[in-house]
Design a protein around this motif. Sequence first.
Motif, PDB file in Angstrom:
ATOM      1  N   LEU A 129      16.266  59.150  37.640  1.00 11.23           N
ATOM      2  CA  LEU A 129      17.414  59.910  38.157  1.00 11.23           C
ATOM      3  C   LEU A 129      17.201  61.385  37.858  1.00 11.23           C
ATOM      4  CD1 LEU A 129      20.332  57.671  36.806  1.00 11.23           C
ATOM      5  CD2 LEU A 129      19.481  57.734  39.147  1.00 11.23           C
ATOM      6  N   TYR A 130      17.633  62.247  38.746  1.00  8.76           N
ATOM      7  CA  TYR A 130      17.503  63.704  38.588  1.00  8.76           C
ATOM      8  C   TYR A 130      16.040  64.105  38.360  1.00  8.76           C
ATOM      9  CZ  TYR A 130      21.955  62.118  36.396  1.00  8.76           C
ATOM     10  OH  TYR A 130      23.104  61.450  36.056  1.00  8.76           O
ATOM     11  N   GLY A 131      15.114  63.293  38.877  1.00 10.27           N
ATOM     12  CA  GLY A 131      13.693  63.572  38.658  1.00 10.27           C
ATOM     13  C   GLY A 131      13.206  63.192  37.270  1.00 10.27           C
ATOM     14  N   ILE A 132      13.999  62.438  36.500  1.00  7.72           N
ATOM     15  CA  ILE A 132      13.616  62.068  35.131  1.00  7.72           C
ATOM     16  C   ILE A 132      13.444  60.547  35.055  1.00  7.72           C
ATOM     17  CG2 ILE A 132      14.282  62.125  32.691  1.00  7.72           C
ATOM     18  CD1 ILE A 132      16.088  64.534  33.396  1.00  7.72           C
ATOM     19  N   PRO A 133      12.211  60.048  34.829  1.00  5.49           N
ATOM     20  CA  PRO A 133      12.002  58.604  34.743  1.00  5.49           C
ATOM     21  C   PRO A 133      12.533  58.029  33.424  1.00  5.49           C
ATOM     22  CG  PRO A 133       9.922  59.788  34.466  1.00  5.49           C
ATOM     23  CD  PRO A 133      10.978  60.831  34.709  1.00  5.49           C
ATOM     24  N   CYS A 141      23.443  52.765  40.348  1.00  9.73           N
ATOM     25  CA  CYS A 141      22.986  54.079  40.828  1.00  9.73           C
ATOM     26  C   CYS A 141      21.968  53.988  41.962  1.00  9.73           C
ATOM     27  CB  CYS A 141      22.384  54.873  39.667  1.00  9.73           C
ATOM     28  SG  CYS A 141      20.881  54.157  39.001  1.00  9.73           S
ATOM     29  N   SER A 142      21.886  55.074  42.716  1.00  8.69           N
ATOM     30  CA  SER A 142      20.840  55.240  43.727  1.00  8.69           C
ATOM     31  C   SER A 142      19.759  56.117  43.101  1.00  8.69           C
ATOM     32  CB  SER A 142      21.410  55.927  44.966  1.00  8.69           C
ATOM     33  OG  SER A 142      22.255  55.038  45.650  1.00  8.69           O
ATOM     34  N   VAL A 143      18.597  55.521  42.871  1.00 11.65           N
ATOM     35  CA  VAL A 143      17.529  56.216  42.125  1.00 11.65           C
ATOM     36  C   VAL A 143      16.841  57.258  43.013  1.00 11.65           C
ATOM     37  CG1 VAL A 143      17.121  54.313  40.520  1.00 11.65           C
ATOM     38  CG2 VAL A 143      15.875  54.372  42.700  1.00 11.65           C
ATOM     39  N   ASP A 144      15.993  58.072  42.384  1.00 11.00           N
ATOM     40  CA  ASP A 144      15.316  59.169  43.100  1.00 11.00           C
ATOM     41  C   ASP A 144      14.565  58.672  44.337  1.00 11.00           C
ATOM     42  OD1 ASP A 144      16.187  60.966  41.177  1.00 11.00           O
ATOM     43  OD2 ASP A 144      14.346  60.829  39.985  1.00 11.00           O
ATOM     44  N   ALA A 145      13.847  57.557  44.182  1.00 10.03           N
ATOM     45  CA  ALA A 145      13.026  57.071  45.303  1.00 10.03           C
ATOM     46  C   ALA A 145      13.894  56.684  46.501  1.00 10.03           C
ATOM     47  CB  ALA A 145      12.186  55.874  44.856  1.00 10.03           C
ATOM     48  N   PHE A 187      32.162  58.674  45.324  1.00 14.18           N
ATOM     49  CA  PHE A 187      32.085  57.672  44.246  1.00 14.18           C
ATOM     50  C   PHE A 187      30.850  58.039  43.429  1.00 14.18           C
ATOM     51  CE2 PHE A 187      34.236  55.947  47.883  1.00 14.18           C
ATOM     52  CZ  PHE A 187      35.368  55.352  47.342  1.00 14.18           C
ATOM     53  N   CYS A 188      31.008  59.028  42.583  1.00 10.45           N
ATOM     54  CA  CYS A 188      29.872  59.792  42.039  1.00 10.45           C
ATOM     55  C   CYS A 188      28.913  58.968  41.180  1.00 10.45           C
ATOM     56  CB  CYS A 188      30.446  60.945  41.227  1.00 10.45           C
ATOM     57  SG  CYS A 188      29.230  61.910  40.365  1.00 10.45           S
ATOM     58  N   GLY A 189      29.435  58.093  40.293  1.00 13.96           N
ATOM     59  CA  GLY A 189      28.545  57.372  39.371  1.00 13.96           C
ATOM     60  C   GLY A 189      27.666  58.367  38.632  1.00 13.96           C
ATOM     61  N   SER A 190      26.350  58.192  38.729  1.00 15.29           N
ATOM     62  CA  SER A 190      25.405  59.094  38.048  1.00 15.29           C
ATOM     63  C   SER A 190      25.396  60.493  38.661  1.00 15.29           C
ATOM     64  CB  SER A 190      23.994  58.520  38.156  1.00 15.29           C
ATOM     65  OG  SER A 190      23.568  58.543  39.516  1.00 15.29           O
ATOM     66  N   GLY A 191      25.857  60.612  39.910  1.00 15.18           N
ATOM     67  CA  GLY A 191      25.793  61.919  40.595  1.00 15.18           C
ATOM     68  C   GLY A 191      24.418  62.197  41.184  1.00 15.18           C
ATOM     69  N   ASN A 192      23.514  61.210  41.105  1.00 18.22           N
ATOM     70  CA  ASN A 192      22.141  61.475  41.564  1.00 18.22           C
ATOM     71  C   ASN A 192      22.071  61.703  43.070  1.00 18.22           C
ATOM     72  OD1 ASN A 192      19.351  61.742  40.864  1.00 18.22           O
ATOM     73  ND2 ASN A 192      18.992  59.785  41.891  1.00 18.22           N
ATOM     74  N   TYR A 202      32.433  59.135  33.922  1.00 18.51           N
ATOM     75  CA  TYR A 202      32.630  60.584  34.079  1.00 18.51           C
ATOM     76  C   TYR A 202      32.012  61.337  32.898  1.00 18.51           C
ATOM     77  CZ  TYR A 202      35.159  65.027  34.000  1.00 18.51           C
ATOM     78  OH  TYR A 202      35.478  66.369  33.935  1.00 18.51           O
ATOM     79  N   GLU A 203      32.324  60.850  31.684  1.00 17.82           N
ATOM     80  CA  GLU A 203      31.853  61.556  30.475  1.00 17.82           C
ATOM     81  C   GLU A 203      30.327  61.594  30.419  1.00 17.82           C
ATOM     82  OE1 GLU A 203      32.104  60.807  25.811  1.00 17.82           O
ATOM     83  OE2 GLU A 203      33.902  60.182  26.911  1.00 17.82           O
ATOM     84  N   SER A 204      29.689  60.449  30.703  1.00 19.91           N
ATOM     85  CA  SER A 204      28.225  60.453  30.605  1.00 19.91           C
ATOM     86  C   SER A 204      27.610  61.278  31.738  1.00 19.91           C
ATOM     87  CB  SER A 204      27.648  59.033  30.561  1.00 19.91           C
ATOM     88  OG  SER A 204      28.067  58.320  31.674  1.00 19.91           O
ATOM     89  N   THR A 205      28.241  61.275  32.911  1.00 16.49           N
ATOM     90  CA  THR A 205      27.684  62.065  34.025  1.00 16.49           C
ATOM     91  C   THR A 205      27.862  63.568  33.777  1.00 16.49           C
ATOM     92  OG1 THR A 205      27.997  60.241  35.552  1.00 16.49           O
ATOM     93  CG2 THR A 205      27.760  62.404  36.538  1.00 16.49           C
ATOM     94  N   VAL A 206      28.992  63.945  33.199  1.00 14.33           N
ATOM     95  CA  VAL A 206      29.178  65.362  32.842  1.00 14.33           C
ATOM     96  C   VAL A 206      28.052  65.781  31.891  1.00 14.33           C
ATOM     97  CG1 VAL A 206      30.616  66.947  31.491  1.00 14.33           C
ATOM     98  CG2 VAL A 206      31.664  65.506  33.241  1.00 14.33           C
TER      99      VAL A 206
END
Length: 268
Positions: free
Chosen positions: A49-53, A72-76, A108-113, A136-140
Motif C-alpha cells: 500500500l502507498y508503494g510500501i510492501p 484494501c485495494s493494493v498497489d497492483a 469508503f476510504c479504508g486504507s486510503g490507498n 480512521y485512526e490508523s489511516t490518519v
Amino acid sequence: MSTTTETGHAAYFAFRDRLLGDLRTTVLSGEQLCEAGQLIYGHPEGLSLYGIPAPDMAAKGIRLLGRTTIECSVDAYTLPVAEELARLQADTRPQGPDAYDPMVVDLFCGSGNFGHHLGRHLGCPVHAAELDPDVYESTVNNLDRIGSSISLHLIDYRDLLGKLPARSTRDTYVVEPPWGPAFTADGLDLTRTSPPVPEILDDIRRSRNGLPCHIAIKTNDQIAHDSLTGSFTGARHLRSITPAPFLPYGANMDFHLYRLGTGAGSDE
Ligand SMILES: C[S@@+](CC[C@H](N)C(=O)[O-])C[C@H]1O[C@@H](n2cnc3c(N)ncnc32)[C@H](O)[C@@H]1O
C-alpha cells in the motif's frame, strides 16, 4: 485439488476469517502483514500500500488493522485503474463550476490507498470518508507517514457528499462499501452491500445536480444476479479491468469504470 493446495486454501480462509473476526480492529504485526501478503497474494510483497510492501511496513510506521488488510485495494490493483482513469479524464470535456479543477472522492476510504493513487495520477485533491473510528485512526497515521494531502473525515459517506457539490465533469468517485452479506454462495450481490450500491449511486447523483462524473468500483469476478449491470442502470460502462496478481485462493478482483449521470449540464 492437490493436498498442498487444499492446505493453502484452508489456511487462507482461516486467516481471512480471523482478519474479519478477532483481528478485525487489531493493528497487525510486521510478521502478520507478511503472512497476509503470502496467503492472500501468494507472496509477502503482494500486500503493498502507498508503494510500501508488507515487509517494510512496520519499519515505516504503517499501521493496518485486520479488516483493512483484507478489504484494501493494493498497489497492483489501484495503479492500472488510476492510469486508465487518467486517460478517461483527459478525454472528458471539462464542464461545471470548477471545470478544470476536478476532485476525487473516496467514499469508503479504508486504507486510503485508492484515493492516494488516484489523486497522484489525476493530479486532483482527494476527499475521503471513513466511518469506523479505528480504521480512521490508523489511516490518519499512515497518510501522515507518507506525507499524503488526502482530506480524510471521520464521517458517513452521505455527509461527505453533502459537503461536496459537483465541481467538474471530470470528478471521480470511488465506491468500495463493505461486502458483508453481499458475499453469497451465488457470488457478489451488489444490491446487498452495506449500504447497497444502487443506494450509493442515487446519493451521488443527488449530490451532483445532473453533472456527470466517473465512478470506480471493485467487485470480484463472481457477480450474482447480474447485480452490477442492474445497479448501474442508466450509467455508461466504460472499462472493466482485472489487474494482476491473480489470486492463489478465493475469487479474483475486477474493477469497473462507469460514467454516471447524463442530466442537465451533461457533456454527453
Ligand atoms: C471495503 S473497505 C474500503 C477499502 C478501501 N477502498 C481500501 O483500499 O482500503 C470499506 C470501508 O468503508 C468504511 N465504511 C463503512 N460504511 C461507511 C459509511 N457509511 N461511510 C463511510 N465509510 C464507511 C468501512 O469502515 C471500511 O473501512
